[in-house]
Design a protein around this motif. Structure first.
Motif, short mmCIF file in Angstrom:
data_model
loop_
_atom_site.label_atom_id
_atom_site.label_comp_id
_atom_site.label_asym_id
_atom_site.label_seq_id
_atom_site.Cartn_x
_atom_site.Cartn_y
_atom_site.Cartn_z
N GLU A 127 -70.86 46.03 -32.09
CA GLU A 127 -69.77 45.55 -31.25
C GLU A 127 -70.08 45.79 -29.78
O GLU A 127 -70.61 46.84 -29.40
N ALA A 128 -69.73 44.83 -28.95
CA ALA A 128 -69.94 44.93 -27.50
C ALA A 128 -69.08 43.87 -26.83
O ALA A 128 -68.47 43.02 -27.50
N SER A 129 -69.02 43.95 -25.50
CA SER A 129 -68.28 42.95 -24.74
C SER A 129 -69.12 41.67 -24.66
O SER A 129 -70.12 41.62 -23.95
N ARG A 130 -68.68 40.67 -25.39
CA ARG A 130 -69.43 39.42 -25.48
C ARG A 130 -68.50 38.25 -25.15
O ARG A 130 -67.29 38.33 -25.29
N PHE A 131 -69.14 37.15 -24.74
CA PHE A 131 -68.36 35.93 -24.54
C PHE A 131 -67.90 35.42 -25.90
O PHE A 131 -68.68 35.39 -26.86
N ALA A 132 -66.64 35.01 -25.97
CA ALA A 132 -66.06 34.57 -27.25
C ALA A 132 -66.51 33.14 -27.58
O ALA A 132 -65.71 32.20 -27.63
N THR A 133 -67.80 32.99 -27.82
CA THR A 133 -68.35 31.66 -28.09
C THR A 133 -67.76 31.05 -29.34
O THR A 133 -67.42 29.86 -29.38
N GLN A 134 -67.62 31.86 -30.41
CA GLN A 134 -67.09 31.32 -31.66
C GLN A 134 -65.64 30.87 -31.51
O GLN A 134 -65.25 29.83 -32.05
N ALA A 135 -64.85 31.64 -30.75
CA ALA A 135 -63.44 31.26 -30.56
C ALA A 135 -63.32 29.96 -29.76
O ALA A 135 -62.50 29.09 -30.07
N VAL A 136 -64.16 29.80 -28.74
CA VAL A 136 -64.15 28.56 -27.96
C VAL A 136 -64.60 27.38 -28.82
O VAL A 136 -64.00 26.30 -28.78
N GLY A 137 -65.65 27.60 -29.60
CA GLY A 137 -66.11 26.54 -30.49
C GLY A 137 -65.05 26.15 -31.52
O GLY A 137 -64.87 24.97 -31.83
N LEU A 138 -64.32 27.15 -32.04
CA LEU A 138 -63.26 26.87 -33.00
C LEU A 138 -62.13 26.08 -32.35
O LEU A 138 -61.65 25.09 -32.92
N GLY A 139 -61.71 26.52 -31.17
CA GLY A 139 -60.63 25.81 -30.49
C GLY A 139 -61.01 24.38 -30.14
O GLY A 139 -60.20 23.45 -30.32
#
Length: 322
Positions: free
Chosen positions: A164-176
């Motif tokens: 776990e780390a501070s990452r860009f929420a790429t999966q959430a953006v792709g899902l949206g």
């Protein structure tokens, strides 16, 4: 975030696999529904979807093996162990497109063939929903994770290995983004102007969006210069879909104009009076037809008699006495 959905004894059921399978099932159901609505042939649409799923799985596996050839070359048996995971998204897309083309070509031999673009439009809603479930699976399973950083759009998220780390929420953006595209395709499913518009517009918007989203990904990838290989493929697919969409739109406009030209010409000739043949028919002077004289009834005419004596008697009975 939740790589394991359920544990039964020593059996772990991955969240990624469950969501991906659920997306495939719901996508096939939507394809069947759209086949009944658009073509009145739900079974044909379902067969079409199943073959594309098979082609996508095979293409995805081949793409993944080629991308990780150094690993699979040491253990050839692991190539067929697809249940252990390992599919390439773009390999699945190319494999699905190949099966789509072959299916449409073979289907042309039937008595009532369905054009390729109509089949593609039938597939679009189910495809869009399945891809949205794929992004949800990556969000919970940790694949396709984002780059490290802080700020807007970043969150504490795990990578594929659970770190776990501070990452860009790429999966959430792709899902949206995928859900928005699915919603648009679903709401517009009765308003597309020509066959192929739904499939090509969705492909153009999705791959164009993925091209920019690739800049935020932090997972391992093959690079072609400064860009990831997936970015290059997304750009190529987006351009191909855009060009095909323009070609179909131009053809649709050309056919529409050709159909409107005869109607406009008739309206213009009627307005200017330059239709001699029509005028002759409508305004032709017809000669009056002489009415046949009505003959008097036979009862009002004196009967002729064959006897001359009788005729003389009749002549003598005249009022003048002549």
């Amino acid at each position: 975030m939740y790589p394991t959905l359920l544990t039964i004894g020593n059996l772990n059921i991955p969240t990624y696999t469950v969501l991906l399978d659920l997306g495939l099932i719901l996508g096939l159901l939507l394809t069947y529904y759209e086949g009944r609505r658009q073509l009145d042939r739900g079974t044909l649409a379902l067969d079409f979807g199943l073959w594309i799923v098979i082609g996508g799985i095979l293409g995805g596996r081949i793409g993944y093996v080629l991308a990780n050839w150094s690993v699979f070359s040491e253990d050839w048996a692991s190539v067929i162990r697809i249940w252990e995971g390992g599919l390439s998204f773009h390999g699945a897309v190319l494999g699905g497109l190949l099966v789509m083309t072959l299916f449409a070509l073979l289907h042309r031999r039937n008595e009532e063939p369905v054009p390729f673009w109509q089949l593609a439009d039938v597939l679009t809603p189910g495809l869009a929903l399945g891809i949205a479930f794929g992004w949800a699976a990556c969000l919970l399973g940790g694949c396709a994770y984002g780059i490290l950083g802080e700020g807007i759009g970043y969150a504490i998220l795990p990578d594929l290995y659970g770190v776990e780390a501070s990452r860009f929420a790429t999966q959430a953006v792709g899902l949206g983004y995928s859900l928005l595209l699915f919603l648009g395709v679903w709401l517009m499913r009765r308003r597309w102007p020509f066959a192929g518009a739904s499939f090509l517009l969705y492909a153009f918007l999705y791959f164009a969006g993925q091209f920019f989203l690739e800049f935020t990904r932090g997972d391992e990838a093959i690079y072609v210069g400064p860009w990831r290989l997936a970015q290059v493929l997304n750009l190529v697919l987006a351009l191909a879909a855009g060009v095909a969409l323009l070609v179909l739109w131009w053809r649709w406009r050309t056919v529409g104009e050709e159909r409107e030209e005869p109607i406009e010409e008739v309206e213009e000739t009627q307005a200017t009076g330059d239709a001699p043949e029509v005028q002759k028919v409508e305004g032709m002077d017809q000669e009056p037809v002489a009415e046949e004289p009505v003959s008097a009834p036979q009862s009002a005419m004196p009967e002729e008699r064959d006897d001359p004596a009788e005729n003389e008697e009749l002549e003598g009975d005249s009022p003048t006495g002549e």
